[in-house]
Design an enzyme around this catalytic site. Structure first.
Site, mmCIF file in Angstrom:
data_model
loop_
_atom_site.group_PDB
_atom_site.id
_atom_site.type_symbol
_atom_site.label_atom_id
_atom_site.label_comp_id
_atom_site.label_asym_id
_atom_site.label_seq_id
_atom_site.Cartn_x
_atom_site.Cartn_y
_atom_site.Cartn_z
ATOM 1 N N HIS A 1 0.856 -1.186 0.000
ATOM 2 C CA HIS A 1 0.000 0.000 0.000
ATOM 3 C C HIS A 1 0.886 1.227 0.000
ATOM 4 O O HIS A 1 1.904 1.262 0.699
ATOM 5 C CB HIS A 1 -0.896 0.000 1.241
ATOM 6 C CG HIS A 1 -2.067 0.900 1.078
ATOM 7 N ND1 HIS A 1 -1.965 2.262 1.191
ATOM 8 C CD2 HIS A 1 -3.356 0.624 0.772
ATOM 9 C CE1 HIS A 1 -3.154 2.782 0.971
ATOM 10 N NE2 HIS A 1 -4.013 1.830 0.705
ATOM 11 N N ASP B 1 -7.789 -5.383 0.751
ATOM 12 C CA ASP B 1 -8.339 -6.314 -0.232
ATOM 13 C C ASP B 1 -7.958 -7.758 0.026
ATOM 14 O O ASP B 1 -8.524 -8.671 -0.557
ATOM 15 C CB ASP B 1 -7.870 -5.925 -1.642
ATOM 16 C CG ASP B 1 -8.515 -4.636 -2.081
ATOM 17 O OD1 ASP B 1 -9.722 -4.505 -1.873
ATOM 18 O OD2 ASP B 1 -7.806 -3.766 -2.606
HETATM 19 N N1 COA Z 1 3.885 -7.922 -4.169
HETATM 20 C C1 COA Z 1 5.215 -8.002 -4.306
HETATM 21 N N2 COA Z 1 6.024 -6.930 -4.203
HETATM 22 C C2 COA Z 1 5.448 -5.750 -3.964
HETATM 23 C C3 COA Z 1 4.060 -5.611 -3.830
HETATM 24 C C4 COA Z 1 3.272 -6.756 -3.931
HETATM 25 N N3 COA Z 1 1.940 -6.683 -3.829
HETATM 26 N N4 COA Z 1 3.753 -4.316 -3.625
HETATM 27 C C5 COA Z 1 4.919 -3.662 -3.621
HETATM 28 N N5 COA Z 1 5.948 -4.522 -3.837
HETATM 29 C C6 COA Z 1 7.361 -4.207 -3.928
HETATM 30 C C7 COA Z 1 7.652 -3.574 -5.291
HETATM 31 O O1 COA Z 1 7.968 -4.560 -6.265
HETATM 32 C C8 COA Z 1 8.819 -2.676 -4.955
HETATM 33 O O2 COA Z 1 9.962 -3.486 -4.861
HETATM 34 P P1 COA Z 1 11.404 -2.946 -5.398
HETATM 35 O O3 COA Z 1 11.684 -1.742 -4.538
HETATM 36 O O4 COA Z 1 12.328 -4.084 -5.180
HETATM 37 O O5 COA Z 1 11.194 -2.587 -6.832
HETATM 38 C C9 COA Z 1 8.478 -2.182 -3.553
HETATM 39 O O6 COA Z 1 7.654 -3.191 -2.975
HETATM 40 C C10 COA Z 1 7.745 -0.841 -3.550
HETATM 41 O O7 COA Z 1 6.573 -1.012 -4.336
HETATM 42 P P2 COA Z 1 5.882 0.095 -5.241
HETATM 43 O O8 COA Z 1 5.234 -0.582 -6.410
HETATM 44 O O9 COA Z 1 6.855 1.195 -5.521
HETATM 45 O O10 COA Z 1 4.769 0.640 -4.265
HETATM 46 P P3 COA Z 1 3.611 1.630 -4.674
HETATM 47 O O11 COA Z 1 3.355 2.464 -3.476
HETATM 48 O O12 COA Z 1 3.895 2.338 -5.941
HETATM 49 O O13 COA Z 1 2.401 0.652 -4.990
HETATM 50 C C11 COA Z 1 0.499 -0.704 -4.765
HETATM 51 C C12 COA Z 1 1.380 0.372 -4.102
HETATM 52 C C13 COA Z 1 -0.751 -0.915 -3.919
HETATM 53 C C14 COA Z 1 0.085 -0.223 -6.172
HETATM 54 C C15 COA Z 1 1.322 -2.004 -4.874
HETATM 55 O O14 COA Z 1 1.739 -2.408 -3.586
HETATM 56 C C16 COA Z 1 0.536 -3.108 -5.569
HETATM 57 O O15 COA Z 1 0.507 -3.156 -6.797
HETATM 58 N N6 COA Z 1 -0.102 -4.025 -4.782
HETATM 59 C C17 COA Z 1 -0.892 -5.093 -5.347
HETATM 60 C C18 COA Z 1 -2.259 -4.568 -5.773
HETATM 61 C C19 COA Z 1 -3.173 -4.299 -4.597
HETATM 62 O O16 COA Z 1 -3.327 -5.114 -3.713
HETATM 63 N N7 COA Z 1 -3.841 -3.126 -4.635
HETATM 64 C C20 COA Z 1 -4.810 -2.746 -3.627
HETATM 65 C C21 COA Z 1 -4.350 -1.569 -2.846
HETATM 66 S S1 COA Z 1 -5.489 -1.221 -1.513
#
Ligand code: COA
Length: 386
Positions: free
Chosen positions: A266, A322
């Site tokens: 998140h 979620d």
């Molecule tokens: N599974 C595996 N790795 C994850 C992850 C996940 N669900 N969410 C984040 N990471 C990792 C990323 O790969 C990144 O790793 P790195 O630094 O080695 O590249 C690091 O954690 C930071 O992630 P980032 O994508 O920059 O975080 P964000 O703040 O941009 O994204 C979300 C937040 C919610 C978009 C992201 O966590 C995600 O896509 N989650 C899955 C979808 C989800 O459940 N969404 C509902 C949100 S309420």
């Protein structure tokens, strides 16, 4: 010119007093009240009014709002006709966006918003708030029957918001425990500061678009798997795993391919999302009520959470709201592709609260960009382009 921050991470888009997140410690507050207390003591109807008005209502105010919601459950038959004309194979979120947008054609009047006294027309704003909040769950439940070729179950005014939704969706009155859990889920999803869909609502609201247009924009934004669509993905993902013993191997494979684990991570929380903790507790209550038979999915989810913590905690990635909501809804018998619609039903309270806040101190959103395209150049006639 300011620095460009992808995803506007950390950039304040508005000033708001509706909700607040403490992402370091895993707390969420609606109008200053911890969500744990609201889940324990409040109802969705009361929480929605709290979000909208900024304070806990008196008994009379709550009764009035509740009766308005109950009276507004009936949907015009033209909306039903429109829904019947939609393809049964379409995604329920697209149906919901279409049906909510079409509601606006039946309740015109947003021209009052262009009046310089915009925020004085509280009657219009309140009436549309009630109409949208009351009708969204009805539309979602109606679709469940319409898409299977049946007439929808008629709404009932003697049931609470959560009870009526479950009754219309499943065709029978829910037991009190199931209704209470649904009510808690509605409270937990009602608001979450300036996320993508709320931002979409603010941007649409800032143009003085109609409230149904504002909510339709938010519904479209919520539908993406990186936002509201994640709980649907979670259930599909858990079903891919088959057994708790396979969890670690499955996780290693996913992470090696740099794939995301749905329902985890998140932007705001660096610890476990407090809503996931509450939902996990509700899931445990639900399991106990059903005689302690833990569902295979729940068992796999617990094993995956444990394994993921070892691998992802260092990155601040933990279960979000979620992760457990999808499993709960599936156990209640709600079809997977309706999970996000249910999220929208609840989040409409937060969207409408933000819409009202935006109107009260409006300035149209018009951000800027960092241009990275070609420098100015002369048009080349087609004949000279080879
Ligand atoms: N599974 C595996 N790795 C994850 C992850 C996940 N669900 N969410 C984040 N990471 C990792 C990323 O790969 C990144 O790793 P790195 O630094 O080695 O590249 C690091 O954690 C930071 O992630 P980032 O994508 O920059 O975080 P964000 O703040 O941009 O994204 C979300 C937040 C919610 C978009 C992201 O966590 C995600 O896509 N989650 C899955 C979808 C989800 O459940 N969404 C509902 C949100 S309420």
């Amino acid at each position: 010119m300011g620095e460009y921050l992808p995803g506007l991470e950390g950039v304040p888009a508005t000033r708001s007093n509706i909700s607040d997140i403490d992402g370091e410690h895993g707390h969420l507050y609606y109008r200053g009240y911890p969500i744990e207390q609201l889940v324990e003591h409040s109802t969705f109807e009361e929480t929605a009014l709290l979000l909208l008005d900024g304070r806990l209502p008196t008994r009379d105010e709550l009764e009035l709002f509740d009766s308005q919601l109950r009276r507004n459950r009936r949907v015009k038959f033209n909306i039903r006709t429109l829904m019947k004309a939609l393809p049964a194979t379409g995604h329920p979120m697209e149906m919901l966006q279409t049906a909510v947008a079409s509601l606006g054609m039946f309740y015109p009047g947003n021209e009052c918003l262009t009046d310089p006294q915009v925020c004085e027309d509280l009657d219009y704003i309140h009436n549309m708030t009630v109409k949208i909040l009351a009708r969204m769950p009805v539309i979602v439940a109606m679709w469940e029957h319409i898409r299977r070729g049946y007439d929808p179950v008629e709404p009932r005014a003697d049931l609470t918001f959560a009870e009526n939704f479950l009754y219309m969706m499943l065709g029978e009155e829910p037991d009190p425990m199931m209704a209470r859990i649904m009510d808690a889920c509605l409270i937990l999803h009602a608001e979450h500061t300036i996320n993508a869909s709320t931002f979409a609502a603010l941007v649409a609201g800032s143009t003085l678009a109609s409230p149904t247009g504002v909510i339709a924009a938010a519904i479209g934004t919520l539908s993406g798997p990186l936002h509201g669509g994640a709980n649907e993905k979670v259930v599909k993902m858990l079903d891919e795993i088959h057994s708790p013993e396979q969890v670690r191997q499955w996780l290693d494979r996913k992470l090696a391919r740099k794939e995301k684990i749905w329902g985890m991570g998140h932007r705001e929380y660096k610890v476990k999302d407090p809503r996931a903790t509450i939902l996990q507790g509700l899931m445990e209550q639900f399991v106990r009520q059903r005689g302690g038979n833990i569902s295979r999915r729940f068992e796999i989810a617990l094993a995956l959470e444990e394994a993921a913590e070892e691998r992802l905690a260092a990155k601040g990635v933990y279960p979000n709201v979620d992760y457990y909501s999808g499993i709960l809804y599936a156990e209640m018998g709600i079809p997977t592709d309706q999970f996000t619609s249910l999220f929208a039903v609840s989040r409409a309270a937060g969207w409408l609260a933000h819409w009202r806040e935006q109107l009260a101190d409006n300035r149209i959103f018009r951000p800027t960009q960092v241009y990275i395209g070609e420098p100015v150049r002369d048009y080349q006639p087609l004949s000279e382009r080879g």
